[in-house]
Scaffold this motif. Structure first.
Motif, mmCIF file in Angstrom:
data_model
loop_
_atom_site.group_PDB
_atom_site.id
_atom_site.type_symbol
_atom_site.label_atom_id
_atom_site.label_comp_id
_atom_site.label_asym_id
_atom_site.label_seq_id
_atom_site.Cartn_x
_atom_site.Cartn_y
_atom_site.Cartn_z
ATOM 1 N N ASN A 113 0.837 -1.205 0.000
ATOM 2 C CA ASN A 113 0.000 0.000 0.000
ATOM 3 C C ASN A 113 0.873 1.256 0.000
ATOM 4 N N LEU A 114 1.890 1.264 0.855
ATOM 5 C CA LEU A 114 2.797 2.406 0.936
ATOM 6 C C LEU A 114 3.575 2.581 -0.372
ATOM 7 N N GLU A 115 4.103 1.484 -0.889
ATOM 8 C CA GLU A 115 4.903 1.552 -2.122
ATOM 9 C C GLU A 115 4.066 2.030 -3.302
ATOM 10 N N CYS A 116 2.835 1.542 -3.413
ATOM 11 C CA CYS A 116 1.983 1.967 -4.529
ATOM 12 C C CYS A 116 1.675 3.460 -4.429
ATOM 13 N N ARG A 117 1.443 3.943 -3.216
ATOM 14 C CA ARG A 117 1.208 5.380 -3.040
ATOM 15 C C ARG A 117 2.449 6.175 -3.436
ATOM 16 N N ALA A 118 3.617 5.681 -3.066
ATOM 17 C CA ALA A 118 4.866 6.374 -3.393
ATOM 18 C C ALA A 118 5.103 6.385 -4.901
ATOM 19 N N ILE A 119 4.828 5.287 -5.558
ATOM 20 C CA ILE A 119 5.010 5.209 -7.004
ATOM 21 C C ILE A 119 4.039 6.145 -7.711
ATOM 22 N N GLU A 120 2.799 6.194 -7.242
ATOM 23 C CA GLU A 120 1.807 7.097 -7.828
ATOM 24 C C GLU A 120 2.217 8.549 -7.604
ATOM 25 N N LEU A 121 2.735 8.858 -6.447
ATOM 26 C CA LEU A 121 3.201 10.211 -6.149
ATOM 27 C C LEU A 121 4.357 10.603 -7.055
ATOM 28 N N ARG A 122 5.264 9.665 -7.294
ATOM 29 C CA ARG A 122 6.384 9.940 -8.206
ATOM 30 C C ARG A 122 5.872 10.242 -9.608
ATOM 31 N N LYS A 123 4.896 9.474 -10.067
ATOM 32 C CA LYS A 123 4.323 9.727 -11.395
ATOM 33 C C LYS A 123 3.667 11.106 -11.449
ATOM 34 N N GLN A 124 2.989 11.499 -10.371
ATOM 35 C CA GLN A 124 2.367 12.826 -10.325
ATOM 36 C C GLN A 124 3.425 13.931 -10.356
ATOM 37 N N ARG A 125 4.537 13.720 -9.659
ATOM 38 C CA ARG A 125 5.616 14.716 -9.672
ATOM 39 C C ARG A 125 6.188 14.872 -11.071
ATOM 40 N N TYR A 126 6.422 13.750 -11.752
ATOM 41 C CA TYR A 126 6.959 13.808 -13.118
ATOM 42 C C TYR A 126 5.976 14.509 -14.056
ATOM 43 N N GLN A 127 4.701 14.193 -13.907
ATOM 44 C CA GLN A 127 3.686 14.817 -14.748
ATOM 45 C C GLN A 127 3.643 16.325 -14.484
ATOM 46 N N LEU A 128 3.712 16.718 -13.225
ATOM 47 C CA LEU A 128 3.714 18.135 -12.880
ATOM 48 C C LEU A 128 4.949 18.833 -13.435
ATOM 49 N N ALA A 129 6.104 18.191 -13.326
ATOM 50 C CA ALA A 129 7.338 18.781 -13.855
ATOM 51 C C ALA A 129 7.249 18.955 -15.371
ATOM 52 N N ASP A 130 6.703 17.963 -16.065
ATOM 53 C CA ASP A 130 6.532 18.078 -17.518
ATOM 54 C C ASP A 130 5.608 19.234 -17.876
ATOM 55 N N GLU A 131 4.513 19.365 -17.128
ATOM 56 C CA GLU A 131 3.559 20.438 -17.391
ATOM 57 C C GLU A 131 4.191 21.808 -17.109
ATOM 58 N N MET A 132 4.994 21.884 -16.056
ATOM 59 C CA MET A 132 5.667 23.143 -15.738
ATOM 60 C C MET A 132 6.680 23.512 -16.820
ATOM 61 N N ARG A 133 7.429 22.514 -17.313
ATOM 62 C CA ARG A 133 8.397 22.789 -18.394
ATOM 63 C C ARG A 133 7.696 23.253 -19.659
ATOM 64 N N PHE A 134 6.596 22.572 -20.000
ATOM 65 C CA PHE A 134 5.845 22.944 -21.202
ATOM 66 C C PHE A 134 5.308 24.373 -21.071
ATOM 67 N N THR A 135 4.762 24.676 -19.899
ATOM 68 C CA THR A 135 4.217 26.023 -19.664
ATOM 69 C C THR A 135 5.315 27.067 -19.740
ATOM 70 N N ASP A 136 6.443 26.781 -19.132
ATOM 71 C CA ASP A 136 7.575 27.705 -19.156
ATOM 72 C C ASP A 136 8.084 27.909 -20.580
ATOM 73 N N ASP A 137 8.204 26.806 -21.337
ATOM 74 C CA ASP A 137 8.658 26.905 -22.726
ATOM 75 C C ASP A 137 7.680 27.726 -23.569
ATOM 76 N N THR A 138 6.383 27.530 -23.335
ATOM 77 C CA THR A 138 5.364 28.280 -24.077
ATOM 78 C C THR A 138 5.461 29.761 -23.749
ATOM 79 N N MET A 139 5.706 30.063 -22.485
ATOM 80 C CA MET A 139 5.820 31.448 -22.042
ATOM 81 C C MET A 139 7.026 32.138 -22.677
ATOM 82 N N LEU A 140 8.108 31.387 -22.826
ATOM 83 C CA LEU A 140 9.340 31.960 -23.368
ATOM 84 C C LEU A 140 9.346 32.049 -24.893
#
Length: 137
Positions: A37-64
Motif C-alpha cells: 500500500n505504501l509503495e503503490c502510493r509512493a510510485i503514484e506520487l512519483r508519477k504525479q511529480r513527473y507529470q507536474l514537472a513536464d507540465e511546468m516545463r511545457f508552460t515555461d517553454d510556451t511562455m518563453l
C-alpha cells in the motif's frame, strides 16, 4: 524418584524457555500487503511529480516562446504560479510518505524481518504484489 522429578521439572522449564525464545513466523501476507500500500502510493506520487514537472516545463517553454501573444504569456505565467503552488504540497506529501516508509522498513528489519531468509521472502512477495496491483516501478 526425587531425581526424576527434578530432571523432569528442569527439562520442562528448559523447554519452555527455548519455546518462548523462538520468534513466531511473521505473517508475511499482512506485512507485504501493508508495505505494498505504501509503495503503490509512493510510485503514484512519483508519477504525479513527473507529470507536474513536464507540465511546468511545457508552460515555461510556451511562455518563453517568441510567437506567444502577451495574453498567452500572462495566462501561462498564472498557470505556472498555480502549478508551483501545487508542487509544494506534492513535495511535502512525498517527504512524509518517504519518512513513513523508512520508519516502517526499519521497524520490520528490527522485528519480523530480522532473519535474512524472511527479508528475501518479503522482497519476492512484495515485487509480485506490486506487479499484481499494476504499480511496479
Amino acid at each position: 524418584m526425587k531425581i526424576f522429578s527434578k530432571v523432569s521439572a528442569g527439562t520442562f522449564v528448559l523447554a519452555l524457555v527455548l519455546f518462548a525464545c523462538q520468534s513466531p513466523k511473521p505473517d508475511m501476507g499482512a506485512i507485504v500487503n501493508d508495505f505494498a500500500n505504501l509503495e503503490c502510493r509512493a510510485i503514484e506520487l512519483r508519477k504525479q511529480r513527473y507529470q507536474l514537472a513536464d507540465e511546468m516545463r511545457f508552460t515555461d517553454d510556451t511562455m518563453l516562446s517568441d510567437t506567444s501573444s502577451e495574453e498567452t504569456k500572462a495566462r501561462m505565467k498564472d498557470k505556472l504560479m498555480k502549478l508551483d503552488a501545487g508542487k509544494d504540497g506534492l513535495v511535502n506529501h512525498g517527504l512524509q510518505l518517504a519518512d513513513t516508509i523508512q520508519k516502517r522498513l526499519d521497524s520490520l528489519i528490527q522485528g519480523p524481518l530480522k532473519q535474512m531468509e524472511d527479508r528475501k521472502e518479503f522482497d519476492k512477495l512484495l515485487e509480485a504484489e506490486l506487479k499484481k496491483r499494476g504499480c511496479s516501478k
